[in-house]
Design an enzyme around this catalytic site. Structure first.
Site, PDB file in Angstrom:
ATOM      1  N   LYS A  70       0.860  -1.189   0.000  1.00  0.00           N
ATOM      2  CA  LYS A  70       0.000   0.000   0.000  1.00  0.00           C
ATOM      3  C   LYS A  70       0.896   1.238   0.000  1.00  0.00           C
ATOM      4  O   LYS A  70       1.768   1.400   0.873  1.00  0.00           O
ATOM      5  CB  LYS A  70      -0.868  -0.030   1.246  1.00  0.00           C
TER       6      LYS A  70
HETATM    7  O1  G3P Z   1      -7.653   1.697   5.093  1.00  0.00           O
HETATM    8  C1  G3P Z   1      -8.013   2.963   4.674  1.00  0.00           C
HETATM    9  C2  G3P Z   1      -9.387   3.435   5.045  1.00  0.00           C
HETATM   10  O2  G3P Z   1     -10.338   2.461   4.893  1.00  0.00           O
HETATM   11  C3  G3P Z   1      -9.512   4.315   6.245  1.00  0.00           C
HETATM   12  O3  G3P Z   1     -10.803   4.428   6.747  1.00  0.00           O
HETATM   13  O4  G3P Z   1     -12.406   5.051   8.507  1.00  0.00           O
HETATM   14  O5  G3P Z   1      -9.995   5.740   8.734  1.00  0.00           O
HETATM   15  O6  G3P Z   1     -11.462   6.829   7.055  1.00  0.00           O
HETATM   16  P1  G3P Z   1     -11.197   5.581   7.824  1.00  0.00           P
END
Ligand code: G3P
Length: 218
Positions: free
Chosen positions: A87
């Site tokens: 990633k």
């Molecule tokens: O893994 C990346 C992403 O899904 C982050 O989610 O909830 O931290 O905006 P969030």
């Protein structure tokens, strides 16, 4: 649409895997920190443990923000298991690194994507997956799903093979709408996946079926 779970929590990963619908896992440095996974060796061991739980693509994020650092980290991550997807953040050196990984047979997930322009660059660089953060866009009072639809149109018109991985999912409706908008993958917290099960008419209907059965059986 493929289902990934967005967590580094092994119990939640197992629960989603045992549903029989899980195609992979995404993590990020915040999710690793949330589980208390710190230190290089522990982080690498945790990724290995996830790979042993799920036979699918497992995204592991680099911490470096310079090209050389990302390449070194990405190569080490890719050696953990053939299912590891590196990633990489959507920054200038990240795009260079995605191109390098793509040319060297290492699959990537371009993360922190918030615009169609970024999506075009990542596809041109050969990203395997593209992660638009739809929840965080919604949080800013813009439309995250609209971005998924726009990128889906662009990728279809241009014939890009990068898969759209809807990330930053906040609820079950995000999953449904991402599927409608053309996402190839949705990475979700366990609660959002389980939320798809819910409908009051299902519960009422099941209660009625069981009551009728009990009555008939005396
Ligand atoms: O893994 C990346 C992403 O899904 C982050 O989610 O909830 O931290 O905006 P969030």
């Amino acid at each position: 649409m493929k289902f990934f779970i967005d967590t580094a929590n092994l119990e939640q990963i197992k629960e989603a895997r045992d549903l029989g619908i899980l195609d992979g896992v995404t993590t990020n440095p915040s999710l690793m920190a949330k589980e208390g996974i710190t230190g290089h060796d522990n982080v690498m061991a945790h990724y290995k443990a996830i790979c042993e739980l799920v036979d699918g693509d497992i995204s592991a994020e680099v911490i470096s923000t310079d090209f050389e650092g990302m390449i070194a980290e990405g190569q080490a991550l890719a050696k953990i298991h053939s299912n590891i997807v590196v990633k990489v953040p959507m920054i200038k050196d990240g795009i260079k690194a995605i191109r390098w990984f793509s040319d060297n047979g290492i699959r990537t997930n371009c993360t922190l994507v918030f615009s169609a322009g970024q999506a075009i660059l990542a596809a041109k660089a050969g990203a395997t997956y593209l992660s638009p953060f739809i929840g965080r866009i919604d949080d800013m009072n813009w439309d995250g799903i609209e971005l998924i639809a726009q990128i889906s149109d662009i990728y279809a018109i241009q014939g890009y093979s990068t898969e759209i991985l809807a990330a930053s999912i906040r609820n079950p409706l995000h999953i449904v709408r991402a599927a409608e908008a053309g996402a190839d993958v949705c990475t979700c917290p366990l609660n959002s996946i389980l939320g798809l099960l819910k409908h009051p008419l299902t519960d009422i209907g099941l209660a009625q079926f069981l009551a009728d059965h009990k009555k008939a059986e005396g």
